[in-house]
Design a protein around this motif. Structure first.
Motif, short mmCIF file in Angstrom:
data_model
loop_
_atom_site.label_atom_id
_atom_site.label_comp_id
_atom_site.label_asym_id
_atom_site.label_seq_id
_atom_site.Cartn_x
_atom_site.Cartn_y
_atom_site.Cartn_z
N ASP A 74 146.67 34.55 -11.37
CA ASP A 74 146.65 35.05 -12.74
C ASP A 74 145.26 34.96 -13.35
N ALA A 77 143.31 37.84 -12.20
CA ALA A 77 143.71 39.05 -12.94
C ALA A 77 143.00 39.08 -14.29
N MET A 78 142.90 37.89 -14.90
CA MET A 78 142.31 37.83 -16.24
C MET A 78 140.80 38.08 -16.21
N PHE A 82 142.49 44.25 -10.89
CA PHE A 82 143.83 44.82 -10.86
C PHE A 82 144.15 45.28 -9.44
N ARG A 98 159.25 45.82 -21.92
CA ARG A 98 159.05 44.40 -22.17
C ARG A 98 157.93 43.84 -21.31
N PHE A 99 157.96 44.23 -20.04
CA PHE A 99 156.95 43.76 -19.10
C PHE A 99 155.55 44.20 -19.53
N ARG A 102 154.31 42.42 -22.75
CA ARG A 102 153.89 41.05 -22.49
C ARG A 102 152.56 41.01 -21.74
N ALA A 103 152.45 41.91 -20.75
CA ALA A 103 151.21 41.94 -19.97
C ALA A 103 150.04 42.35 -20.86
N LEU A 106 148.94 39.49 -23.00
CA LEU A 106 148.15 38.51 -22.26
C LEU A 106 146.69 38.95 -22.17
N HIS A 107 146.50 40.24 -21.92
CA HIS A 107 145.14 40.73 -21.74
C HIS A 107 144.41 40.91 -23.06
N GLN A 156 150.40 50.93 -15.35
CA GLN A 156 150.00 49.55 -15.65
C GLN A 156 148.48 49.44 -15.70
N LEU A 160 146.39 48.12 -18.86
CA LEU A 160 145.65 46.85 -18.77
C LEU A 160 144.13 47.07 -18.71
N GLN B 397 152.00 37.54 -11.39
CA GLN B 397 150.73 36.81 -11.50
C GLN B 397 149.54 37.75 -11.35
N MET B 409 160.13 34.61 -17.15
CA MET B 409 160.46 36.03 -17.20
C MET B 409 161.43 36.41 -16.07
#
Ligand SMILES: Nc1ncnc2c1ncn2[C@@H]1O[C@H](COP(=O)(O)OP(=O)(O)OP(=O)(O)O)[C@@H](O)[C@H]1O
Ligand SMILES: [Mg+2]
Lengths: 260, 448
Positions: A74, A77-78, A82, A98-99, A102-103, A106-107, A156, A160, B397, B409
């Motif tokens: 993770d 990813a941050m 990707f 929802r996914f 939330r993603a 986070l970003h 995605q 992102l 992740q 989740m």
């Protein structure tokens, strides 16, 4: 973002797969990675993301000079990395909406994305990729066709907005129209601050997303790098030409991919 | 019975004295006395009995619990809450809120305290009141004829309060009815009874919750009986949320007529020890049953859930879908059976049970079974018990979710598949409870 992979060795269950990969990539450029089945392309992608099944036995991966091998998936990813999966997993019970919300939160960091703004952007991107709005309420990848899953990966990516994306055979299994749409998605992000590694077996996606550099992987190593002419050579002569050119001994049966 | 003193009867020996205090219709007293007879002739279930093999009640001292019978006073009237057709709330057996939409009452719908209903002479002898009364009596008598185990018999002898829902023929009720049974105190024997009847073409949803205060041991011994007549539709969502000192014994049963549909949604969160059973019988051609269940056990909870799909008629369908998560040192048991009677051809039945085990030390058993006594049927069952999927975790992740967030989740997603089948009105509450349960820390030292 600058990614430097130096003499990377990795194995799975004690079986060496990557045997000294050297590769340098920078945002602002699109790289293509080709190579026969089983040569280690997906393994490389997963090792870059710290997949727990692979053990790195040597070498390093530097992102802007910092070794990321100790970082969690993770955290990588941050950093702005990707991965569009070759085989995206199904996650029943978690809706696309929802996914993605939330993603995106986070970003976006501390100040979460405003729901109204997010929904608007999501709808725009879905329109852009010609994905039906109904997918917002469907469970992620669950029951999606192969092509729908690939489009969802690109959606995605657009949401992102990574600095560097690895697309692992995103073109496989796409019809001609879908291929154009997916390419459009990548080209939309293409600028100074974005780079990509496009893993593919076929020239056709590279006609839509012209790569700046082309690399050939063979038995766990990058055996040669060059420009678009490499793709033409491969299409014309198949991987045998690589073998001969670079004097590679066959270690085990490797299925050749020839032009289709 | 006096209106101020509430007599207290403990456990098993004073049942007879208790029954003698009641001023119920003769048939009801008769049901109790017959049940008492069976009770006296039986012993408590042991792990020798297949159904109780994994749920041992030998350490219970059933005499420890005291029954508080409640007088059948006229329940208080109240406003019908938004989004409901009526609400009944009982606290320690006493009805503290009662409402029913007037237009439904006019159509002959009954939604009332069971004790008050049985004692309401005027209502019982006219129009729909008489029909409702006959239906309730019929269900009680049929269901208490041959009781399978001693807890059942105990219930039929000792039930103190409950609810009756009666939907007359072709009355379709959109908004759900809601009944809440809440218990406080220690060593409380709680014996509510639920009767739900839909006549031909009737249609209703009943939301049913049993809860307790945060502390104090409640022993719940509940029975839910539903009768869904031809072409009727009935949905009952049952939710158990007693504290970790308490025990939950419950037996649900439905008979489903021709072209009728029954949906049972069970959610189990509470109780140190739970033994829950949901049975449904298809007695008419073209009947349809859904038994859905959601359970989440933590700490050292023990939850045993059982479903039974009985096909007695041709061309009927039934589906069971139970999903559970288990964490800490908890143990869940799911037993499911599809039984197809001789001659019930063209049956289409399946049952699915999926369990998610969140840590080592937690355990989930799944025992699905088929008992098929005819040809030309389509029956199948599937059960899975596993940990969180590593590939799904990794996928999240790579999108930036940290391990803990990704895990939450995935657990939510796993259970969401069954939550989505619950009546809309309870879904958000279930989601909140799931989240709470995922986040709850297990403190082995002193639990509440
Ligand atoms: N879990 C595993 N266990 C054993 N071997 C594995 C495992 N995962 C990958 N491998 C092996 O590693 C090698 C490289 O696989 P990888 O998926 O990286 O190839 P690839 O270049 O992406 O191939 P393709 O073009 O077919 O996608 C293969 O020989 C594969 O069988
Ligand atoms: Mg691959």
């Amino acid at each position: 973002m600058k990614i430097q992979i130096n003499d990377l060795h990795a194995e799975i269950n004690g079986l060496p797969i990557l045997k000294g990969v050297n590769l340098e990539m920078e945002s602002g450029a699109v790289h293509a990675l080709m190579g026969p089945n089983g040569s280690g392309k997906s393994t490389l992608s997963n090792v870059i993301f710290g997949h727990p099944a692979y053990d790195v036995t040597g070498g390093e991966i530097l992102v802007d000079g910092e070794n990321i091998l100790e970082m969690g998936t993770d955290e990588r990813a941050m950093l702005g990395l990707f991965l569009a999966f070759q085989y995206p997993v199904e996650i029943p019970g978690v809706t696309v909406g929802r996914f993605l919300k939330r993603a995106a939160d986070l970003h976006a960091g501390e100040g979460e994305t405003k729901t109204t703004g997010f929904v608007k952007r999501l709808r725009e991107m879905m329109d852009y990729l010609e994905i039906d709005q109904q997918f917002i309420n469907r469970y992620l990848n669950t029951g999606f066709s192969g092509g729908e899953k690939k489009r969802m990966e690109i959606l995605q990516m657009l949401i992102l907005k990574p600095t560097f994306a690895i697309l692992d055979e995103t073109d496989s299994g796409l019809d001609i129209d879908a291929l154009k749409i997916v390419s459009k998605g990548v080209n939309k992000l293409r600028d100074e601050g974005f780079g990509a590694l496009i893993i593919t077996h076929y020239q056709r996606i590279l006609n839509h997303i012209r790569p700046d550099h082309v690399h050939i992987m063979y038995q766990g190593r990058i055996v040669t790098s060059g420009g678009n002419e490499l793709v033409d050579q491969l299409e014309a002569k198949g991987y045998d030409f690589i073998k001969q050119e670079f004097g590679i001994e066959e270690e085990h049966d490797v299925e050749s991919v020839t032009s289709g | 019975m006096s209106s101020t003193d509430v007599a207290v009867f403990t456990g098993t020996e004073e049942i007879e004295r208790f029954v003698n205090t009641l001023a119920e219709p003769a048939w009801s007293l008769n049901v109790r006395r017959k049940a008492l007879k069976q009770f006296n002739a039986m012993s408590w279930p042991t792990t020798e009995d297949e159904e109780w093999r994994r749920s041992d009640v030998s350490s219970y001292d059933f005499d420890r619990y005291a029954l508080s019978p409640v007088e059948a006073a006229v329940p208080p009237a109240g406003a019908v809450p938004e989004g409901r057709s009526g609400l009944l709330r009982f606290e320690n057996g006493r009805c503290v809120a009662a409402s029913l939409a007037p237009e439904l009452a006019e159509k002959g719908v009954v939604f009332a305290s069971l004790a008050a209903f049985l004692n309401d002479e005027t209502a019982n002898h006219a129009g729909n009141g008489a029909k409702a009364h006959a239906a309730v009596q019929g269900l009680f008598e049929r269901r208490s004829g041959e009781l399978e185990h001693r807890l059942f018999a105990w219930h039929y002898a000792t039930w103190t309060h409950g609810v009756v829902l009666f939907v007359p023929g072709f009355v379709e009720v959109e908004q759900p009815f809601e009944v809440q049974f809440h218990f406080d105190g220690d060593a409380v024997l709680a014996t509510p009874h639920v009767v739900a009847v839909a006549e031909t073409g009737g249609r209703a949803t009943l939301l049913h919750t049993v809860s307790s205060g945060d502390e104090g041991e409640v022993l719940l011994n509940e029975v839910i009986n539903a009768d869904v007549a031809d072409t009727a539709r009935m949905e009952i969502a049952t939710h158990y949320e007693l504290n970790y000192d308490s025990s939950t014994f419950s037996n649900g049963h439905a008979v489903v007529g021709r072209d009728a549909a029954y949906h049972s949604f069970l959610s189990s969160f509470g109780g140190m020890f739970s033994k829950l059973r949901m049975d449904a019988e298809l007695n008419g051609t073209g009947g349809d049953i859904d038994l859905d269940g959601l359970y989440f056990a933590g700490e050292d909870q023990h939850m045993d859930l059982r479903t039974l799909q009985v096909h007695n008629a041709v061309n009927a369908n039934s589906r069971t879908f139970y999903k559970g998560a288990v964490k800490d040192e908890a143990h869940t048991v799911y037993q499911g059976l599809i039984r197809v009677a001789h001659g019930a051809s063209k049956t289409d039945a399946y049952l699915t049970n999926n369990n998610l085990v969140l840590n080592n030390g937690a355990r989930a058993d799944s025992i699905p079974g088929l008992n098929i006594n005819t040809d030309d049927v389509k029956c199948s069952h599937g059960s899975t018990t596993g940990k969180i999927d590593g590939a799904q975790l990794y996928y999240l992740q790579t999108r930036g979710f940290d391990y803990e967030t990704a895990r939450i989740m995935l657990v939510q997603g796993f259970l969401e598949e069954v939550i989505a089948k619950a009546p809309e009105a309870v879904q958000d509450r279930l989601r909140a409870l799931v989240e709470q349960r995922i986040l709850a820390d297990y403190d082995t030292g002193d639990d509440e």
